[in-house]
Design a protein around this motif. Structure first.
Motif: not given
Length: 170
Positions: A110-114, A151-152, A156-158
């Motif tokens: 959800r976060q990265t797609l946002a 990856f993690w 976190g950045i995203a």
């Protein structure tokens, strides 16, 4: 223009590699699928034996010989990882840890797609994260420490980019 040329060159290279490997792939594919199906069955036996907390983080490899089909163990490996990050995490951490992992993965997706709502150019980052997670269905990229750390870190950045974004007008 450069991006189009680079994409075309990469496509041609992949296509050439696939064409050269095509002769030996069919037998390898059958074995790869057979092995992965057998490992999912082994995970089912592990989860049935240790449903709540699993065999312990990092314990899959050592426990795998106990739960693998003897024929598969003799033909492939005496011990092995599941070649599926998701089912391996369920086996190692049980239903509780596996469910929590799926919640985290759902949040990550959800976060990265946002990110596409923050800046359309960042939607590629979201798509790349989802594609990376899909590779975890047929492999175990999160078992490689440098890959997992990268990856993690990206997650976190995203997440920080999304949380700092101004609310959408609406």
């Amino acid at each position: 223009m450069r991006a189009s040329v680079l994409a075309l060159v990469l496509f041609a290279a992949v296509l050439g590699g696939v064409a050269m490997r095509r002769q030996t792939v069919s037998a390898d594919n059958v074995h790869a699928v057979e092995f992965r199906v057998a490992m999912v069955a082994a995970v089912g036996r592990m989860v049935a034996a240790h449903p709540v907390f699993g065999v312990g983080p990092g314990g899959f490899y050592g426990a795998s010989a106990t739960y693998m089909d003897p024929d598969i163990r003799a033909r492939f490996y005496p011990n092995e990882n599941a070649h599926n990050n998701f089912v391996q995490i369920f086996a190692e951490t049980g239903v509780i840890g596996g469910a929590l992992f799926l919640l985290v993965v759902g949040h990550v997706v959800r976060q990265t797609l946002a990110l596409g709502k923050v800046d359309r150019r960042l939607s590629v980052f979201g798509a790349a994260t989802v594609v990376f997670l899909i590779t975890g269905l047929l492999g175990h990229p999160l078992l490689i420490p440098t890959v997992a750390a990268g990856f993690w870190l990206c997650v976190g950045i995203a997440s920080s980019l999304v949380s700092e974004a101004p609310p959408a007008a609406g």
